[in-house]
Design an enzyme around this catalytic site. Structure first.
Site, short mmCIF file in Angstrom:
data_model
loop_
_atom_site.label_atom_id
_atom_site.label_comp_id
_atom_site.label_asym_id
_atom_site.label_seq_id
_atom_site.Cartn_x
_atom_site.Cartn_y
_atom_site.Cartn_z
N THR A 239 0.89 -1.16 0.00
CA THR A 239 0.00 0.00 0.00
C THR A 239 0.91 1.19 0.00
O THR A 239 2.09 1.06 0.33
CB THR A 239 -0.79 0.01 1.33
OG1 THR A 239 -1.64 -1.13 1.37
CG2 THR A 239 -1.64 1.24 1.52
N ARG B 154 -13.35 -7.72 -1.63
CA ARG B 154 -12.65 -7.63 -0.34
C ARG B 154 -12.13 -6.20 -0.14
O ARG B 154 -11.43 -5.65 -0.97
CB ARG B 154 -11.47 -8.60 -0.33
CG ARG B 154 -10.60 -8.53 0.93
CD ARG B 154 -9.37 -7.70 0.73
NE ARG B 154 -8.49 -7.71 1.90
CZ ARG B 154 -7.45 -6.90 2.03
NH1 ARG B 154 -7.18 -6.02 1.10
NH2 ARG B 154 -6.70 -6.95 3.11
N GLY C 263 -9.75 -3.85 2.11
CA GLY C 263 -8.68 -3.89 3.11
C GLY C 263 -8.90 -2.79 4.13
O GLY C 263 -10.00 -2.22 4.24
N ASP C 264 -7.85 -2.49 4.86
CA ASP C 264 -7.94 -1.44 5.88
C ASP C 264 -7.74 -0.05 5.31
O ASP C 264 -8.11 0.94 5.93
CB ASP C 264 -6.94 -1.70 7.00
CG ASP C 264 -5.50 -1.77 6.50
OD1 ASP C 264 -5.28 -2.03 5.29
OD2 ASP C 264 -4.58 -1.59 7.32
N THR D 72 0.23 -0.43 7.06
CA THR D 72 0.32 -1.28 5.87
C THR D 72 0.39 -2.73 6.34
O THR D 72 0.61 -2.99 7.52
CB THR D 72 1.57 -0.95 5.04
OG1 THR D 72 2.72 -1.20 5.83
CG2 THR D 72 1.56 0.48 4.57
N GLY D 73 0.26 -3.64 5.40
CA GLY D 73 0.31 -5.06 5.76
C GLY D 73 -1.10 -5.62 5.89
O GLY D 73 -2.05 -5.05 5.34
N GLY E 220 -4.43 -6.00 6.35
CA GLY E 220 -5.49 -5.10 6.79
C GLY E 220 -6.53 -5.80 7.66
O GLY E 220 -7.19 -5.17 8.48
N1 ASP Z 1 -3.10 -2.99 4.07
C1 ASP Z 1 -3.35 -3.40 2.72
C2 ASP Z 1 -4.62 -4.17 2.68
O1 ASP Z 1 -4.91 -4.93 3.59
C3 ASP Z 1 -2.27 -4.22 2.09
C4 ASP Z 1 -0.86 -3.90 2.44
O2 ASP Z 1 -0.55 -2.81 2.88
O3 ASP Z 1 0.01 -4.77 2.29
O4 ASP Z 1 -5.31 -4.08 1.68
#
Ligand code: ASP
Length: 324
Positions: free
Chosen positions: A165, A193, A195-196, A216-217, A219
């Site tokens: 992200t 779907r 995400g966050d 990030t990561g 979500g």
């Molecule tokens: N946070 C993002 C999501 O869940 C993905 C990411 O940042 O890796 O969509």
């Protein structure tokens, strides 16, 4: 003044820093920086060039938050538009709503004259085709896309497959604190779907009285823990930004089941302090930092905190199969 972006923000943060240095509003500076990342095809997780969902369609999520008015604008699952962050900004500016999704978000984007764009770049199309050829059964290929997709979702649930992200958080010259996010979410996600990144309070939150946080990561984890709002609320309750992030990590330790994986928490306070922690992150995880007086933004390593025993090596193998 201060701006922080995650590793994916490299192509945008110099513009954001220079606008902040000129005294421009934080929201304008963050939007401008994120637009550059959305246009950067080297960044395969944001804007054009982002990874597709299970059906091979690119669905984009984005948000902005103005920490002074506490207004937000967000879009989820937006297809066919080049700059989701600017559509999110216009949700904030023009509508009495905070979040639009799917067909309604696309309708609004068209109505305001947002630039349309084929988001599926050649490398993403090819990677999706490799996945399709390797994973989809003979019978399902014949009926595609009218087949149950749940059985294919395990690939999307592997968080190391094409996922990241861009997030920006900033304090401008007038002491406004803002946040912005943009992403294609997980590659090979189940269609629809969210995400966050478009979920204010999970993937981002800004309050000019206290600070801002963006994640990030995975979500799924920050949605469950309400991470970004929690960090800012902990600061409101009197914690330093260091302690607030620590406490948000503790919240994550309480999550049981579901997907437990990598999350990076980026936070600033209203005095220009910051902390960036990569939960279950890998060495090399870094973020971009600029504050007034610095010539240019610099990369800094995120602090690594382990809360689970996942084996990152196994994940890498799946990633090279489809996304190399
Ligand atoms: N946070 C993002 C999501 O869940 C993905 C990411 O940042 O890796 O969509």
């Amino acid at each position: 003044m201060i701006v922080i972006s995650n590793n994916e923000g490299k192509s945008g943060i110099p513009a954001t820093a220079s606008m902040l240095a000129q005294g421009k509003p934080g929201l304008d500076a963050v939007e401008a920086g994120i637009r550059l990342v959305e246009d950067d095809e080297e960044v395969r997780t944001v804007g054009r060039g982002g990874w597709p969902n299970l059906l091979g369609e690119v669905e984009l999520d984005a948000s902005v938050m103005d920490g002074t008015s506490l207004r937000t604008g967000a879009v989820g699952g937006l297809q066919g538009f080049r700059h989701p962050v600017s559509v999110a900004r216009e949700v904030l500016e023009r509508l009495p709503h905070e979040l639009l999704i799917g067909a309604g978000a696309a309708r609004f984007a068209a109505e305001i004259g947002a630039e349309q764009c084929d988001l599926l770049a050649d490398h993403s199309r090819a990677a999706w085709q490799r996945w399709f050829d390797a994973e989809v059964s003979e019978a399902d290929r014949g009926n595609w896309p009218d087949v149950p997709l749940t059985r294919y979702c395990h690939n999307a649930v592997d968080p190391e497959i094409g996922k990241d992200t861009t997030v920006f958080i900033a304090l401008d010259a007038n002491r406004n604190i803002v946040s912005g996010t943009s992403t294609s979410g997980w590659g090979w996600k189940y269609p629809g779907r969210l995400g966050d990144s478009p979920v204010i309070g999970a993937g981002s939150y800004a309050d000019s009285r206290y600070g801002a946080c963006a994640c990030t990561g995975a979500g799924e984890m920050t949605i469950r823990a309400g991470t970004a709002r929690a960090v800012v609320l902990y600061m409101k309750m009197g914690m330093s930004v260091e302690r607030a992030v620590e406490e948000a990590v503790n919240d994550m330790r309480a999550l049981k089941g579901g997907l437990i994986n990598r999350v990076t928490i980026h936070a600033i306070d209203n005095r220009g302090n910051h902390r960036v922690v990569a939960v279950n992150g890998l060495p090399g995880n870094h973020y971009w930092f600029w504050t007034d007086g610095m010539q240019a933004p610099e990369a800094r390593p995120a602090e690594l905190i382990q809360i689970s025993e996942r084996a990152p090596q196994a994940k890498k193998i799946a990633m090279t199969v489809y996304t190399a």
